[in-house]
Write a protein that holds these residues in place. Structure first.
Motif: not given
Length: 113
Positions: A11-14, A17-20
């Motif tokens: 979840i932190p990776v997703r 990526l959404r923030k990026l």
């Protein structure tokens, strides 16, 4: 990348990526660059740019890097895993430092005669 692979991603990776993707979108908007123009400058399709701005994991890091280059933000990409930005890695290195350093026998001083 298929949908199942995305769901197995932490979840932190997703979130990252959404923030990026949102940050890339915001940077494009602040620069007043139309999506079609950015896509053309990055040599990608408009559809791929939409995926980048959504932070989709299936887009290659090379495409993200190219979009950041077009926006003038690529320099920061090279600093992501820089040792100076890795406090945990630096802590681990410090733990492995020897407690004391002994001179080797070849460098020991001999008394003057």
């Amino acid at each position: 990348m298929n949908k199942n692979a995305t769901f197995s991603m932490p979840i932190p990776v997703r979130r990252a990526l959404r923030k990026l993707g949102r940050d890339i979108h915001d940077a494009r908007m602040r620069r007043r660059i139309p999506a079609a123009v950015l896509a053309e400058r990055a040599s990608i399709s408009r559809t791929t740019l939409v995926k980048v701005e959504k932070g989709e994991a299936g887009v290659s890091i090379g495409i993200y890097a190219t979009v950041l280059f077009v926006l003038g933000l690529v320099d920061r990409l090279g600093e992501l895993a820089d040792v100076r930005n890795d406090p945990r890695g630096l802590e681990l290195d410090e733990e492995r430092l020897p407690q004391r350093i002994r001179r080797s026998s070849s460098t020991k001083r001999t008394p003057d005669k």
